[in-house]
Design an enzyme around this catalytic site. Structure first.
Site, mmCIF file in Angstrom:
data_model
loop_
_atom_site.group_PDB
_atom_site.id
_atom_site.type_symbol
_atom_site.label_atom_id
_atom_site.label_comp_id
_atom_site.label_asym_id
_atom_site.label_seq_id
_atom_site.Cartn_x
_atom_site.Cartn_y
_atom_site.Cartn_z
ATOM 1 N N CYS A 111 0.832 -1.189 0.000
ATOM 2 C CA CYS A 111 0.000 0.000 0.000
ATOM 3 C C CYS A 111 0.870 1.243 0.000
ATOM 4 C CB CYS A 111 -0.860 0.029 1.264
ATOM 5 S SG CYS A 111 -1.806 -1.477 1.514
ATOM 6 N N CYS A 159 13.321 -4.181 1.024
ATOM 7 C CA CYS A 159 12.680 -5.066 0.041
ATOM 8 C C CYS A 159 13.219 -4.778 -1.357
ATOM 9 C CB CYS A 159 11.167 -4.849 0.074
ATOM 10 S SG CYS A 159 10.320 -5.672 -1.277
ATOM 11 N N SER A 218 6.889 -1.195 -16.098
ATOM 12 C CA SER A 218 7.949 -1.498 -15.136
ATOM 13 C C SER A 218 9.198 -2.109 -15.781
ATOM 14 C CB SER A 218 7.424 -2.395 -14.019
ATOM 15 O OG SER A 218 6.822 -3.522 -14.587
ATOM 16 N N ASP A 266 11.451 -7.620 -19.310
ATOM 17 C CA ASP A 266 10.511 -7.311 -18.220
ATOM 18 C C ASP A 266 11.265 -7.302 -16.898
ATOM 19 O OD1 ASP A 266 8.168 -6.627 -17.014
ATOM 20 O OD2 ASP A 266 7.066 -8.447 -17.556
ATOM 21 N N ASP A 267 10.612 -6.730 -15.874
ATOM 22 C CA ASP A 267 11.271 -6.605 -14.569
ATOM 23 C C ASP A 267 11.313 -7.937 -13.824
ATOM 24 O OD1 ASP A 267 8.301 -5.778 -14.420
ATOM 25 O OD2 ASP A 267 8.776 -6.385 -12.388
ATOM 26 N N CYS A 302 6.226 -14.111 -0.198
ATOM 27 C CA CYS A 302 6.688 -13.019 0.665
ATOM 28 C C CYS A 302 5.797 -12.927 1.903
ATOM 29 C CB CYS A 302 6.620 -11.706 -0.114
ATOM 30 S SG CYS A 302 6.962 -10.256 0.899
ATOM 31 N N CYS A 341 16.508 -7.532 1.513
ATOM 32 C CA CYS A 341 15.824 -8.821 1.567
ATOM 33 C C CYS A 341 15.730 -9.363 0.139
ATOM 34 C CB CYS A 341 14.416 -8.643 2.135
ATOM 35 S SG CYS A 341 13.405 -10.138 2.004
ATOM 36 N N CYS A 380 12.358 -13.834 -1.637
ATOM 37 C CA CYS A 380 11.500 -14.403 -2.690
ATOM 38 C C CYS A 380 12.312 -14.928 -3.872
ATOM 39 C CB CYS A 380 10.454 -13.396 -3.151
ATOM 40 S SG CYS A 380 11.141 -11.813 -3.589
HETATM 41 S S1 SF4 Z 1 10.437 -11.563 0.108
HETATM 42 FE FE1 SF4 Z 1 10.758 -10.411 -1.789
HETATM 43 S S2 SF4 Z 1 8.954 -9.104 -1.943
HETATM 44 FE FE2 SF4 Z 1 9.042 -9.813 0.180
HETATM 45 S S3 SF4 Z 1 10.166 -8.250 1.307
HETATM 46 FE FE3 SF4 Z 1 11.673 -9.755 0.623
HETATM 47 S S4 SF4 Z 1 12.403 -8.984 -1.363
HETATM 48 FE FE4 SF4 Z 1 10.505 -7.914 -0.867
#
Ligand code: SF4
Length: 456
Positions: free
Chosen positions: A6, A248, A295, A357-358, A394, A445, A448
């Site tokens: 959000c 992230c 994107s 693509d991203d 995630c 992070c 994912c």
């Molecule tokens: S798991 Fe992926 S989408 Fe979730 S916070 Fe970590 S980097 Fe971001």
């Protein structure tokens, strides 16, 4: 439990003029972070009121509404949900009345320990009105602080949230005379504030301040583990230790606006770097580079610069339909791809196309684009992705589905290539990204993108 990505925007004006037009502009700037609902909580006659609806910001906040809900202090929110219901009761800001006092919350993120907290609170008789994680924070504050909301200090509030609520959160709390902004200790989600002569503005992304023509040196990041109070008395800060960051990386790849500067880097330039890296790691002889708009655009520029293959607009972007990834309903998503990205046939007919693509998440969009490009006469289609394979879900606030829905989960690149129908497929490696980010790599992070749960 809802998973949400959000945007939040808050304004406190020192001269007590109307914040609502500013909040609406700010939310429009953050519309890419959520398109299902939007809302504003504001002070009126010593009470907190909320106006929120399903839909896009500009449709919800017509001129008439903006004039009607005049207030010098307010917070706003744009939202989308995925696993939970997209309905008004889950839209934000949330507002509570407790012993004749009021406060409201707008939250970006997902609370990792929400199930545990909810169970504990329900056992003690707490009744929840929504499915959202965010409501938990209101109950945690009421349960752990004094019974008089007016006595709650910045330190009390921040310590309580940091103690009980697991990341991720970048959130705003609205009281009658102050706004408190809090970012979790890992800093998963971005959060910024801008101090002008008139007052204070807080936004999920710094591009949210662009409409103010800001003095950029006065835009500051709210740091991981930091809580800041904005009021007529100025700014107060409280901070806890934050040794380990977990920014992230998907914010850079997909979510944030290209003109935003997040986690110390410009989003467009970062995506361009990723595109260059992708070209170095996955070279191919072809005629044109075609971005999947929007994107994939910055990454395609990078791929084109590095490979010296010209970038062309082989797909157009119909701006009057929502972003595919953002739509929570699978059937709508499939129809949406065809409406959203029609191919420009004369550009691609007979060409060997590098399609950039991203990321690829479910693969639904990519499969359809490839089919459309083939139908439109492309000779070869070489897909290049400016991120590693998405193989894990995630838990910190981004709409990444369960593993079994991810096209790359448990598959080799060759298998994915066959499934999407491309001639070749190449991803950008985590090792390469490590080289771009250098020592900053450890502050991100990448969960994912990792097959095993080994980096926590
Ligand atoms: S798991 Fe992926 S989408 Fe979730 S916070 Fe970590 S980097 Fe971001």
């Amino acid at each position: 439990m809802l998973m949400e990505e959000c945007g939040v925007f808050g304004v406190f004006l020192k001269n007590r003029s109307n914040t609502i037009p500013y909040i609406v502009e700010g939310l429009i700037s953050l519309q890419h972070r959520g398109q299902e609902s939007a809302g504003i909580a504001y002070e009126k006659n010593n009470e907190i009121k909320v106006y929120k609806k399903m839909g896009m910001v500009a449709d919800i906040f017509s001129n008439g509404i903006v004039k009607k809900i005049n207030s010098h202090i307010a917070i706003g929110h744009v939202r989308y949900s995925t696993r939970g219901k997209s309905e008004i009761q889950n839209s934000q800001p949330f507002h509570v009345r407790f012993r004749n006092e009021h406060f409201a919350i707008a939250h970006n993120g997902q609370i990792e320990n929400s199930e545990k907290l909810r169970n504990e609170l329900e056992e003690k008789g707490t009744i929840f009105l929504t499915e959202s994680d965010t409501e938990l924070i209101l109950h945690i504050l009421i349960k752990n602080l004094s019974k008089n909301i007016l006595e709650w200090t910045l330190k009390d509030i921040a310590r309580t949230i940091f103690k009980y609520v697991s990341p991720s959160y970048s959130l705003l709390l609205l009281f009658k005379d102050r706004i408190i902004a809090i970012r979790d200790k890992y800093g998963y989600r971005p959060l910024y504030y801008y101090e002008s002569e008139n007052g204070y503005f807080i936004s999920s992304e710094d591009s949210g301040f662009n409409f103010l023509n800001p003095d950029y040196k006065n835009i500051k990041e709210i740091l991981p583990g930091e809580a800041i109070e904005f009021s007529a008395h100025g700014i107060k800060k409280y901070k806890i230790e934050s040794n380990k960051k977990r920014f992230c990386f998907f914010e850079h790849i997909y979510f944030a606006r290209p003109d935003s500067n997040i986690f110390g880097r410009n989003v467009h330039l970062m995506r361009e770097e990723l595109g260059k890296l992708c070209a170095m790691e996955n070279p191919i002889d072809a005629d044109i580079v075609v971005p999947v708009l929007d994107s994939g655009f910055s990454a395609a520029i990078g791929y084109s610069k590095e490979s010296k293959i010209p970038i062309e607009m082989g797909l157009m972007r119909n701006r009057y339909v929502g972003r595919t990834f953002i739509n929570p309903n699978q059937k709508d998503r499939e129809i949406g791809v065809r409406r959203k990205l029609p191919p420009i046939s004369p550009v691609i007919k007979g060409k060997r196309v590098i399609l950039v693509d991203d990321s690829i998440v479910r693969g639904t969009t990519m499969k359809k684009i490839i089919t459309m490009l083939k139908d439109a006469g492309a000779k070869e289609i070489h897909v290049r992705i400016a991120s590693p394979k998405v193989v894990n879900t995630c838990h910190w606030g981004v709409d990444i589905p369960e593993k079994k829905e991810l096209i790359a989960f448990g598959k080799k690149v060759k298998e994915i290539k066959e499934e999407i129908g491309a001639n070749t497929l190449g991803y950008t490696s985590l090792e390469g990204i490590r080289k771009i980010l250098k020592e900053d790599y450890n502050n991100y992070c990448f969960h994912c993108f990792m097959e095993v749960h080994d980096e926590l």
